[in-house]
Design an enzyme around this catalytic site. Structure first.
Site, PDB file in Angstrom:
ATOM      1  CD  GLU A 176      -2.996  -1.193   2.186  1.00 56.20           C
ATOM      2  OE1 GLU A 176      -3.961  -1.962   2.045  1.00 56.20           O
ATOM      3  OE2 GLU A 176      -2.860  -0.446   3.176  1.00 56.20           O
ATOM      4  CD  GLU A 265      -3.827  -6.054   3.403  1.00 56.21           C
ATOM      5  OE1 GLU A 265      -2.588  -6.061   3.297  1.00 56.21           O
ATOM      6  OE2 GLU A 265      -4.455  -5.203   4.066  1.00 56.21           O
TER       7      GLU A 265
END
Length: 425
Positions: A176, A265
């Protein structure tokens, strides 16, 4: 969203709790006894789509403790009462002294036939500098003069695991990079530069960019840069708050030939509710369906495997959300290919199909309040029988026996608020 007090300060859950990704749940409607008919589901074994690499989840021993030996077998085993996961995601620790923390679970996953990928949250501290990013005065980024050293760090971790019995399927550049208040930021230009100039030395597949919300401004520049694209193997994305309308990725279809597309994810629909709430857990079945059919991902990876909101409860038992995942993971194995099937034959009914050898696997999610009489017709393939498994309010992936297939068709009742998997022989 309620903060999980068990999570470490600065850990992934601390950041995820700030995401506004959920709509308020409405009242649960009353079940009816009516059985409705749906349009026939036509399954075409000759119309092949993406190759499936697997379904799985994350372990992070430093943050929540490791899986026990029994929990590893529940997660990655394939028999009754198992999740059937075929992908494990682990972290890449900053410090070499911590590289063995998740090794035991990774080894067992490999032994049971799973693939392992790894994602870093931060480079080693010596490679990082702070900068001002908006109101954040201590934002972190990788120093430009450390790009080569960071690539070596990732490669050294890959080598360490290989020397200890775990051949990574792939390693990510950064978890991320566009939601990095508590870890290391990367701009799209920095990601492209690193991919162009530095990842060639990494001895496994490279995953990027792992945007937290499948934001295309992170991955478009990679797809549009031939040199960067040549050095990446898997376009990875997370789906926190991503609308279904943003699941398709036309640019990947245009320019991603030879590359893989993974969802690396998510938890869904939230981390505040128990994973055993029913029928809310059926949202997971629909989410996986859309990830396979509309986004055409090749892998679907949950956040923590063992958590109150995850596929495995803290006591090591499979949750209702986990049962939804098992309907895919146990039966749609790595190397199977998704094939065309009528995706929405009735309101609140979602169907996907997969080809593995001579067998066809069909997963049907009925979120409606009435049972559905559903016909399935197989084209360009043959079958003599079909076995089925059912999850509803009282059962988890329960075997339902075997019935015959006549002239390439069979009809099954999809109970109200249920998910079923059918496997032909």
């Amino acid at each position: 969203m309620t903060q999980d007090r068990k999570e470490p300060v600065g850990g992934e859950r601390g950041a995820l709790s700030r995401r506004t990704v959920l709509a308020a749940m409405g009242a649960v409607p009353v079940l009816t006894a009516t059985t409705t008919a749906a349009a026939a589901v036509v399954i075409d074994r000759s119309a092949q789509r993406q190759t499936i690499r697997g379904f799985g989840g994350m372990t992070h021993a430093a943050w929540i403790g490791d899986l026990t030996a029994a929990q590893r077998d529940t997660a990655f085993g394939t028999g009754e009462g198992r999740l059937g996961f075929t992908v494990l995601r682990i972290p890449v620790p900053e410090n070499q002294a911590d590289w063995g923390r998740d090794l035991a679970t990774a080894r067992r996953a490999i032994e049971l036939g799973a693939s392992v990928i790894a994602s870093p949250w931060n480079p080693p501290a010596r490679m990082v500098e702070t900068f001002v990013r908006g109101s954040q005065t201590n934002a972190r980024r990788l120093r430009y003069d450390m790009y080569g050293a960071y690539a070596q760090h990732l490669n050294d971790f890959t080598t360490y695991l290989r020397n200890n019995g775990v051949n990574l399927y792939g390693i990510s550049v950064q978890n991320e990079p566009d939601y990095a208040h508590d870890w290391t930021w990367w701009t799209p230009a920095e990601m492209v530069r690193f991919l162009r100039e530095n990842v060639g030395s990494i001895g496994t597949r490279v995953i990027a960019p792992e945007s937290f919300q499948y934001l295309k401004n992170m991955s478009d520049p990679i797809l549009n840069d031939p040199a960067a694209l040549a050095n990446v193997d898997i376009i990875g994305a997370h789906l926190y708050g991503t609308s279904f309308a943003n699941f398709p990725y036309p640019l990947f279809k245009q320019k991603g030939a030879g590359k893989e597309l993974w969802m690396t994810e998510v938890y869904y629909p939230n981390s505040s509710d128990s994973a055993d709430l029913w029928p809310q857990a059926l949202d997971v079945g629909e989410h996986i369906h859309r990830a396979m059919v509309e986004a055409e991902f090749q892998a679907y990876i949950w956040w923590y495997i063992r958590r109150g909101y995850g596929p495995m409860r803290e006591d090591g038992q499979i949750s209702k959300r986990g049962a939804n995942m098992a309907h895919f993971a146990r039966f749609v194995r790595p190397g199977y290919v998704r094939i065309e099937a009528t995706a929405n034959p009735a309101s609140n009914v979602y169907v996907s199909a997969y080809r593995g050898g001579n067998s066809t696997v069909v997963v049907a999610v009925n979120k409606g309040t009435a049972a559905v009489s559903q016909q399935f017709t197989l084209r360009n393939g043959t079958a003599s029988s079909v076995s089925s498994w059912l999850t509803d309010a009282s059962r988890n992936v329960a075997p339902q026996g075997t019935t015959g297939v006549s002239n390439g068709s069979f009809t099954a009742t999809l109970p109200a608020r249920s998910v079923m998997t059918f496997v032909t022989a």
